[in-house]
Design an enzyme around this catalytic site. Structure first.
Site, PDB file in Angstrom:
ATOM      1  CG  ASN A 134      -0.444  -0.093   2.498  1.00 62.42           C
ATOM      2  OD1 ASN A 134       0.696  -0.492   2.658  1.00 62.42           O
ATOM      3  ND2 ASN A 134      -1.217   0.279   3.496  1.00 62.42           N
ATOM      4  CE  LYS A 157       6.881 -12.271   0.189  1.00 58.76           C
ATOM      5  NZ  LYS A 157       6.441 -11.503  -1.015  1.00 58.76           N
ATOM      6  CD  GLU A 231       4.709  -1.032  13.003  1.00 63.87           C
ATOM      7  OE1 GLU A 231       3.549  -0.591  13.083  1.00 63.87           O
ATOM      8  OE2 GLU A 231       5.619  -0.681  13.771  1.00 63.87           O
ATOM      9  CB  CYS A 265      -2.247   0.303   8.578  1.00 61.93           C
ATOM     10  SG  CYS A 265      -0.881   1.450   8.565  1.00 61.93           S
TER      11      CYS A 265
HETATM   12  P1  NAP Z   1      -0.361  -9.278   3.507  1.00 64.63           P
HETATM   13  O1  NAP Z   1      -1.113 -10.120   2.587  1.00 64.63           O
HETATM   14  O2  NAP Z   1      -0.161  -9.735   4.889  1.00 64.63           O
HETATM   15  O3  NAP Z   1       1.051  -9.024   2.782  1.00 64.63           O
HETATM   16  C1  NAP Z   1       2.084  -8.297   3.402  1.00 64.63           C
HETATM   17  C2  NAP Z   1       3.422  -8.920   3.032  1.00 64.63           C
HETATM   18  O4  NAP Z   1       3.533 -10.195   3.663  1.00 64.63           O
HETATM   19  C3  NAP Z   1       3.576  -9.168   1.541  1.00 64.63           C
HETATM   20  O5  NAP Z   1       4.923  -8.961   1.185  1.00 64.63           O
HETATM   21  C4  NAP Z   1       3.206 -10.645   1.406  1.00 64.63           C
HETATM   22  O6  NAP Z   1       3.753 -11.244   0.282  1.00 64.63           O
HETATM   23  C5  NAP Z   1       3.837 -11.188   2.659  1.00 64.63           C
HETATM   24  N1  NAP Z   1       3.294 -12.458   3.113  1.00 64.63           N
HETATM   25  C6  NAP Z   1       1.997 -12.781   3.309  1.00 64.63           C
HETATM   26  N2  NAP Z   1       1.902 -14.036   3.791  1.00 64.63           N
HETATM   27  C7  NAP Z   1       3.163 -14.516   3.895  1.00 64.63           C
HETATM   28  C8  NAP Z   1       3.739 -15.754   4.318  1.00 64.63           C
HETATM   29  N3  NAP Z   1       2.984 -16.768   4.752  1.00 64.63           N
HETATM   30  N4  NAP Z   1       5.064 -15.887   4.271  1.00 64.63           N
HETATM   31  C9  NAP Z   1       5.848 -14.895   3.839  1.00 64.63           C
HETATM   32  N5  NAP Z   1       5.375 -13.691   3.435  1.00 64.63           N
HETATM   33  C10 NAP Z   1       4.046 -13.517   3.460  1.00 64.63           C
HETATM   34  O7  NAP Z   1      -0.938  -7.832   3.658  1.00 64.63           O
HETATM   35  P2  NAP Z   1      -1.761  -7.009   2.601  1.00 64.63           P
HETATM   36  O8  NAP Z   1      -3.142  -7.497   2.642  1.00 64.63           O
HETATM   37  O9  NAP Z   1      -1.056  -6.971   1.320  1.00 64.63           O
HETATM   38  O10 NAP Z   1      -1.632  -5.539   3.276  1.00 64.63           O
HETATM   39  C11 NAP Z   1      -2.658  -4.963   3.949  1.00 64.63           C
HETATM   40  C12 NAP Z   1      -2.549  -5.149   5.454  1.00 64.63           C
HETATM   41  O11 NAP Z   1      -1.353  -4.543   5.935  1.00 64.63           O
HETATM   42  C13 NAP Z   1      -3.704  -4.425   6.139  1.00 64.63           C
HETATM   43  O12 NAP Z   1      -4.182  -5.195   7.204  1.00 64.63           O
HETATM   44  C14 NAP Z   1      -3.029  -3.173   6.648  1.00 64.63           C
HETATM   45  O13 NAP Z   1      -3.708  -2.556   7.712  1.00 64.63           O
HETATM   46  C15 NAP Z   1      -1.672  -3.671   7.014  1.00 64.63           C
HETATM   47  N6  NAP Z   1      -0.699  -2.563   7.097  1.00 64.63           N
HETATM   48  C16 NAP Z   1      -0.213  -2.227   8.322  1.00 64.63           C
HETATM   49  C17 NAP Z   1       0.670  -1.163   8.443  1.00 64.63           C
HETATM   50  C18 NAP Z   1       1.238  -0.766   9.787  1.00 64.63           C
HETATM   51  O14 NAP Z   1       2.212  -0.026   9.804  1.00 64.63           O
HETATM   52  N7  NAP Z   1       0.682  -1.209  10.893  1.00 64.63           N
HETATM   53  C19 NAP Z   1       1.037  -0.455   7.295  1.00 64.63           C
HETATM   54  C20 NAP Z   1       0.520  -0.816   6.063  1.00 64.63           C
HETATM   55  C21 NAP Z   1      -0.358  -1.885   5.974  1.00 64.63           C
HETATM   56  P3  NAP Z   1       2.856 -11.614  -1.008  1.00 64.63           P
HETATM   57  O15 NAP Z   1       2.452 -10.319  -1.631  1.00 64.63           O
HETATM   58  O16 NAP Z   1       3.774 -12.402  -1.848  1.00 64.63           O
HETATM   59  O17 NAP Z   1       1.682 -12.388  -0.506  1.00 64.63           O
END
Ligand code: NAP
Length: 464
Positions: A134, A157, A231, A265
């Site tokens: 994002n 990654k 995070e 987020c």
């Molecule tokens: P996501 O699916 O969890 O993906 C985030 C990262 O994790 C990606 O690089 C993804 O790779 C990787 N990933 C997911 N599952 C994995 C696994 N089993 N093993 C290794 N890597 C893995 O998150 P999203 O849906 O794209 O992002 C949105 C979420 O992030 C929302 O909940 C948002 O609130 C949160 N967020 C939090 C913050 C904060 O600072 N607190 C900031 C921004 C976003 P792939 O793309 O290859 O699946």
């Protein structure tokens, strides 16, 4: 999952990248470790020059990076440029402050026989960063700048839908003068991520993303006895008190919920408005949201971007349907969004009750949950009735009172008269299911260092 750039406005697949090979991963680990052995002893005065150069290059190339953000995840250009600027600000913050932040700290002790204790901050080695799509540039800057400043090296990654933004960072850091290997992006598979976490030369994992990914990676890190920071998601409360200045409040509410197409987020996801001003707030909010212009994210007049992918748009529409099936009311707002592109119609969800599972969800798109609170007390109670604990905000004509209310909101960050706002020089992070640890400032630079005690005891008296 394949690494590919798919334009979310046109649906066109622009570029596909192969997964890393196992030998590329092995090489990256060797290189990052060898780079660490040099980088940890590189004087801070030299490290800061490289960080400042990275900041300067980000600014010089802001147009190119902003374009990549629009192509890969649909961000509108003005927001893309703002993202590049805050990223430059983060590198600059650490260039300017790293010497102070890492200065040894003399400890005071009760008895002179204890000697002269000092805390020093030493780097640990390779840190793995796993980042979401994002904010493809800012998220990397937020972890990379402090870790390099601290003397660690990093493997990345990134999310599979922003491979070009990820790869751009490799070139940026080389051009800034960082030794080869001290930072490397890998198009790593899940198995390779686990292998990296288990490598003894890797000493920590920082993940930003969903709760699901956080739970998996935190478990892998803990099994390997490595420190992690998480995070994760959020569902920020936007509390409107009776004396809030409504025009200003509504403007911030519309922005807070819809910038980055609502995929932040710390978006203002839950509007909690006290009874006296609920109706006035809601009618003005609907007017404000209706003025958003959905369209081509490259068009400067666009103010509402498509979501990052068609799958993300489909997922959020499914969640709206489920919320309604459990009793919520969904009101679509504004002119119809274009049928081309991963758009979601801005939607207000009302009549959400705690027995509706959606009451506790995060909506990662232009969906507003709105709650009528009897009074301030109930507004605080609703704000705190969330599994998340990331950000939040309070709107009132009395900022000191707003600060008192902020103390009672149970999250990592609360803003008075502003939506939660990431800045280069403010800490970022949450509690409960929003994760643990902090990024940025002195807190972020000290997440992955050895807080090492050196105590000089050079006295004849027995040590007590
Ligand atoms: P996501 O699916 O969890 O993906 C985030 C990262 O994790 C990606 O690089 C993804 O790779 C990787 N990933 C997911 N599952 C994995 C696994 N089993 N093993 C290794 N890597 C893995 O998150 P999203 O849906 O794209 O992002 C949105 C979420 O992030 C929302 O909940 C948002 O609130 C949160 N967020 C939090 C913050 C904060 O600072 N607190 C900031 C921004 C976003 P792939 O793309 O290859 O699946």
């Amino acid at each position: 999952m394949a690494y590919a750039t798919t334009n979310p406005y046109t649906g066109e697949v622009l570029n596909v990248f192969p997964d890393a090979t196992d030998s590329q991963v092995d090489q990256a680990l060797d290189d990052a470790h060898n780079a660490f052995l040099l980088w940890k002893d590189t004087p801070l005065s030299q490290r800061k020059v490289i960080l400042q150069r990275a900041a300067d290059l980000l600014r010089e190339r802001a147009t190119d990076y902003a374009r990549l953000l629009t192509l890969e995840m649909g961000k509108i250009t003005a927001e893309g440029r703002a993202e590049v600027e805050i990223s430059a600000g983060i590198f600059e913050y650490y260039a300017n402050n790293m010497e102070t932040l890492l200065a040894p700290e003399a400890l005071s002790v009760a008895h002179p026989n204890e000697g002269k204790p000092t805390l020093v901050y030493e780097p640990l080695g390779i840190i793995l960063a796993i980042e979401p799509w994002n904010f493809p540039i800012y998220q990397v800057a937020r972890i990379l700048a402090p870790q390099l400043a601290a003397g660690n090296t990093m493997l990345l990654k990134h999310a599979s839908n922003v491979p070009q933004s990820a790869a751009a960072f490799d070139q940026l850091m080389l051009d800034a003068g960082l030794p080869d290997g001290a930072f490397r992006n890998l198009f790593a598979t899940r198995q390779q991520v686990e292998k990296i976490i288990n490598d003894p030369r890797v000493h920590g994992v920082a993940l930003t993303g969903s709760e699901g990914a956080g739970a998996i990676i935190a478990a892998q890190a803990s099994r390997a006895l490595k420190k992690s920071t998480m995070e994760l998601g959020g569902s920020d409360a936007f509390v409107v008190l009776a004396d809030a200045e409504l025009d200003k409040t509504v403007n911030w509410a519309v922005f807070g919920r819809h910038w980055n197409a609502g995929q932040v987020c710390v978006s203002s996801k839950r509007m909690i408005v006290v009874d006296e001003v609920y109706d006035a707030f809601l009618s003005r909010y609907i007017e404000g949201v209706a003025q958003l212009k959905a369209g081509d994210p490259f068009d400067p007049s666009t103010t509402l971007a498509p979501l990052s992918s068609q799958a993300a748009a489909d997922e959020i529409r499914g969640k709206i349907r489920e919320a309604v099936a459990h009793g919520a009311t969904a009101t679509e707002v504004g002119p119809k969004v274009p049928s081309q592109g991963a758009f979601v119609q801005p939607t207000i969800l009302s009549n959400l009750t705690p027995d509706n599972p959606a009451y506790y969800w995060e909506f990662f798109g232009p969906v507003t949950m709105i709650f009528r609170a009897k009074n301030e007390e109930e507004a605080i109670q609703i704000a705190n009735d969330s599994p998340y604990g990331l950000g939040g905000s309070v709107f009132t004509a009395d900022p000191l009172h707003g600060a008192e209310v902020a103390k009672r909101i149970s999250t990592g960050m609360v803003f008075v008269n502003h939506p939660t706002s990431p800045k280069a020089d403010l800490p970022f992070g949450g509690i409960r299911r929003s994760g643990y640890g902090r990024e940025l400032t002195d807190l972020g630079i000290k997440e992955f260092v050895n807080h090492k005690l050196i105590c000089i005891v050079d006295i004849d008296a027995p040590f007590l």
